[in-house]
Motif scaffolding. Structure first.
Motif, mmCIF file in Angstrom:
data_model
loop_
_atom_site.group_PDB
_atom_site.id
_atom_site.type_symbol
_atom_site.label_atom_id
_atom_site.label_comp_id
_atom_site.label_asym_id
_atom_site.label_seq_id
_atom_site.Cartn_x
_atom_site.Cartn_y
_atom_site.Cartn_z
ATOM 1 N N LEU A 197 -86.240 0.033 -21.132
ATOM 2 C CA LEU A 197 -86.211 -1.313 -22.294
ATOM 3 C C LEU A 197 -87.458 -1.248 -22.916
ATOM 4 N N GLN A 198 -88.547 -0.533 -22.377
ATOM 5 C CA GLN A 198 -89.742 -0.616 -23.169
ATOM 6 C C GLN A 198 -89.730 0.401 -24.408
ATOM 7 N N LYS A 199 -88.984 1.435 -24.105
ATOM 8 C CA LYS A 199 -88.846 2.522 -25.271
ATOM 9 C C LYS A 199 -87.855 1.874 -26.267
ATOM 10 N N ILE A 200 -86.939 0.911 -26.039
ATOM 11 C CA ILE A 200 -86.143 0.093 -27.040
ATOM 12 C C ILE A 200 -86.992 -0.876 -27.886
ATOM 13 N N ARG A 201 -87.944 -1.329 -26.898
ATOM 14 C CA ARG A 201 -88.854 -2.523 -27.519
ATOM 15 C C ARG A 201 -89.533 -1.916 -28.705
ATOM 16 N N SER A 202 -90.301 -0.941 -28.128
ATOM 17 C CA SER A 202 -91.258 -0.185 -29.066
ATOM 18 C C SER A 202 -90.980 0.733 -30.292
ATOM 19 N N ALA A 203 -89.539 1.072 -30.239
ATOM 20 C CA ALA A 203 -89.182 2.104 -31.066
ATOM 21 C C ALA A 203 -89.686 3.389 -30.571
ATOM 22 N N ASN A 204 -89.700 3.706 -29.326
ATOM 23 C CA ASN A 204 -90.210 4.881 -29.036
ATOM 24 C C ASN A 204 -91.902 4.996 -29.389
ATOM 25 N N LYS A 205 -92.516 4.048 -29.718
ATOM 26 C CA LYS A 205 -93.963 4.136 -29.794
ATOM 27 C C LYS A 205 -94.738 4.611 -28.757
ATOM 28 N N TYR A 206 -94.219 4.094 -27.353
ATOM 29 C CA TYR A 206 -94.874 4.649 -26.363
ATOM 30 C C TYR A 206 -94.395 6.037 -25.861
ATOM 31 N N LEU A 207 -94.991 6.937 -25.523
ATOM 32 C CA LEU A 207 -94.889 7.952 -24.938
ATOM 33 C C LEU A 207 -95.115 8.183 -23.339
ATOM 34 N N PHE A 208 -93.924 8.345 -22.818
ATOM 35 C CA PHE A 208 -93.906 8.182 -21.128
ATOM 36 C C PHE A 208 -93.784 9.787 -20.604
ATOM 37 N N ASN A 209 -94.708 9.892 -19.884
ATOM 38 C CA ASN A 209 -94.638 11.189 -19.254
ATOM 39 C C ASN A 209 -94.174 11.010 -17.643
ATOM 40 N N LEU A 210 -93.227 10.991 -17.353
ATOM 41 C CA LEU A 210 -92.622 10.667 -15.859
ATOM 42 C C LEU A 210 -92.357 11.508 -14.870
ATOM 43 N N THR A 211 -92.857 11.215 -13.650
ATOM 44 C CA THR A 211 -92.362 12.165 -12.449
ATOM 45 C C THR A 211 -91.979 11.251 -11.353
ATOM 46 N N TRP A 212 -90.684 11.509 -10.910
ATOM 47 C CA TRP A 212 -89.921 10.833 -9.858
ATOM 48 C C TRP A 212 -89.737 11.674 -8.583
ATOM 49 N N PRO A 213 -89.723 11.047 -7.433
ATOM 50 C CA PRO A 213 -89.528 11.687 -6.285
ATOM 51 C C PRO A 213 -87.994 12.334 -6.163
ATOM 52 N N ASP A 214 -88.120 13.499 -5.724
ATOM 53 C CA ASP A 214 -86.852 14.277 -5.375
ATOM 54 C C ASP A 214 -85.739 13.210 -4.600
ATOM 55 N N ARG A 215 -86.294 12.813 -3.378
ATOM 56 C CA ARG A 215 -85.708 12.338 -2.384
ATOM 57 C C ARG A 215 -86.595 11.084 -1.722
ATOM 58 N N VAL A 216 -85.572 9.891 -1.682
ATOM 59 C CA VAL A 216 -86.365 8.742 -0.980
ATOM 60 C C VAL A 216 -85.641 8.437 0.380
ATOM 61 N N ASP A 217 -84.767 9.056 0.569
ATOM 62 C CA ASP A 217 -83.874 8.865 2.088
ATOM 63 C C ASP A 217 -83.482 7.589 2.000
ATOM 64 N N ASP A 218 -83.883 6.825 3.324
ATOM 65 C CA ASP A 218 -83.789 5.318 3.512
ATOM 66 C C ASP A 218 -84.734 4.665 3.426
ATOM 67 N N LEU A 219 -86.000 4.963 2.873
ATOM 68 C CA LEU A 219 -87.184 4.259 2.895
ATOM 69 C C LEU A 219 -87.095 2.871 2.332
ATOM 70 N N HIS A 220 -87.827 1.883 2.671
ATOM 71 C CA HIS A 220 -87.724 0.532 2.247
ATOM 72 C C HIS A 220 -89.028 0.104 1.825
ATOM 73 N N ILE A 221 -89.116 -0.682 0.702
ATOM 74 C CA ILE A 221 -90.352 -1.264 0.337
ATOM 75 C C ILE A 221 -90.354 -2.720 -0.141
ATOM 76 N N ALA A 222 -91.408 -3.436 -0.055
ATOM 77 C CA ALA A 222 -91.434 -4.900 -0.312
ATOM 78 C C ALA A 222 -90.950 -4.991 -1.866
ATOM 79 N N PRO A 223 -90.022 -5.893 -2.642
ATOM 80 C CA PRO A 223 -89.646 -5.732 -4.060
ATOM 81 C C PRO A 223 -90.887 -6.105 -4.925
#
Length: 264
Positions: free
Chosen positions: A147-173
């Motif tokens: 959504l931020q990319k759309i809002r900024s017309a790609n003015k923001y450059l995001f360098n993203l790294t996501w975990p490969d697996r999260v299994d059944d881990l839980h977190i407070a929202p």
């Protein structure tokens, strides 16, 4: 104890059953109604020694239960108040962007509405739970960034790294979003030029590490940079005592935030 013993013996002796003939019924160990009789006194003395700590322990447990319940309610109230501070700036800005896109009949308007609807749905339904699947929390982050990319017309450059697996881990929202939102609100939005945001989330066993780095506007006040993170720190102390670390450093041209969190 020595003073109470004869008084309680006297109380027992006033019971109607002690008026019956001794061969029928008598509650006194000595078999007579003498308050200071050896066995009467000894029996009541030891009775008090045994029962008094039990009664006091029971009362203390009841009192502690009430105090724990009060503390629990206070914690819930504080968490609710902290959670209500999440996203108002983002929501208003997004609606303003949406209004501008609809005026120009931009092809990106439907996508923005879709992402905003997903975010609000998550906030309203999943955000009220005590814990959610980490997979859902990460999906929420991804929608937010798209959504931020759309809002900024790609003015923001995001360098993203996501975990490969999260299994059944839980977190407070709605915890991780505070760091990303803080980076955009105080670092990216005030900038006039294209800016970069690095976001790296990794999982090692059950420990989540989030690293976020963003450019900052030299005119941005340092005190404002810490408001969102102060909110996050309070929530972490309530939700993950002794199971988290949160560090934030301001450099000349960028801001770095690192969070480690032991998940369930």
């Amino acid at each position: 104890m020595a003073t109470l013993t004869p008084l309680l013996v006297a109380l027992v002796l006033t019971l109607p059953i002690n008026d019956l003939p001794q061969h029928i019924a008598n509650l006194t160990p000595s078999g007579n109604q003498n308050i200071f009789a050896k066995y009467n006194y000894q029996f009541m003395f030891f009775f008090l020694i045994i029962t008094t700590p039990i009664i006091l322990a029971f009362e203390r447990q009841q009192q502690q239960s009430k105090l724990n319940e009060i503390a629990k309610q206070q914690t819930k109230t504080e968490l609710k108040l902290l959670q209500q501070q999440v996203n108002p700036h983002f929501l208003f800005n997004t609606l303003n962007n949406l209004y501008a896109l609809t005026l120009t009949k931009s092809e990106h308007a439907p996508q923005l509405v879709m992402h905003l609807a997903d975010l609000l749905r998550y906030t309203v339904y999943e955000g009220q739970k005590s814990v959610v699947l980490l997979e859902k929390e990460l999906a929420y982050l991804k929608s937010f960034i798209e959504l931020q990319k759309i809002r900024s017309a790609n003015k923001y450059l995001f360098n993203l790294t996501w975990p490969d697996r999260v299994d059944d881990l839980h977190i407070a929202p709605l915890l991780l979003i505070i760091i990303v939102e803080n980076a955009i609100k105080h670092g990216v939005e005030p900038a006039s030029d294209s800016t970069k945001v690095t976001l790296a989330i990794t999982i090692n066993d059950t420990v989540l590490t989030l690293f976020c780095e963003n450019s900052i506007n030299t005119q941005t006040e340092k005190s404002h940079l810490g408001m969102g993170l102060s909110n996050l720190q309070k929530r972490l102390e309530l939700l993950y005592p002794n199971k988290h670390t949160l560090t934030a450093k301001k450099h000349a041209t960028h801001w770095q935030t690192t969070l480690t969190l032991e998940l369930s």
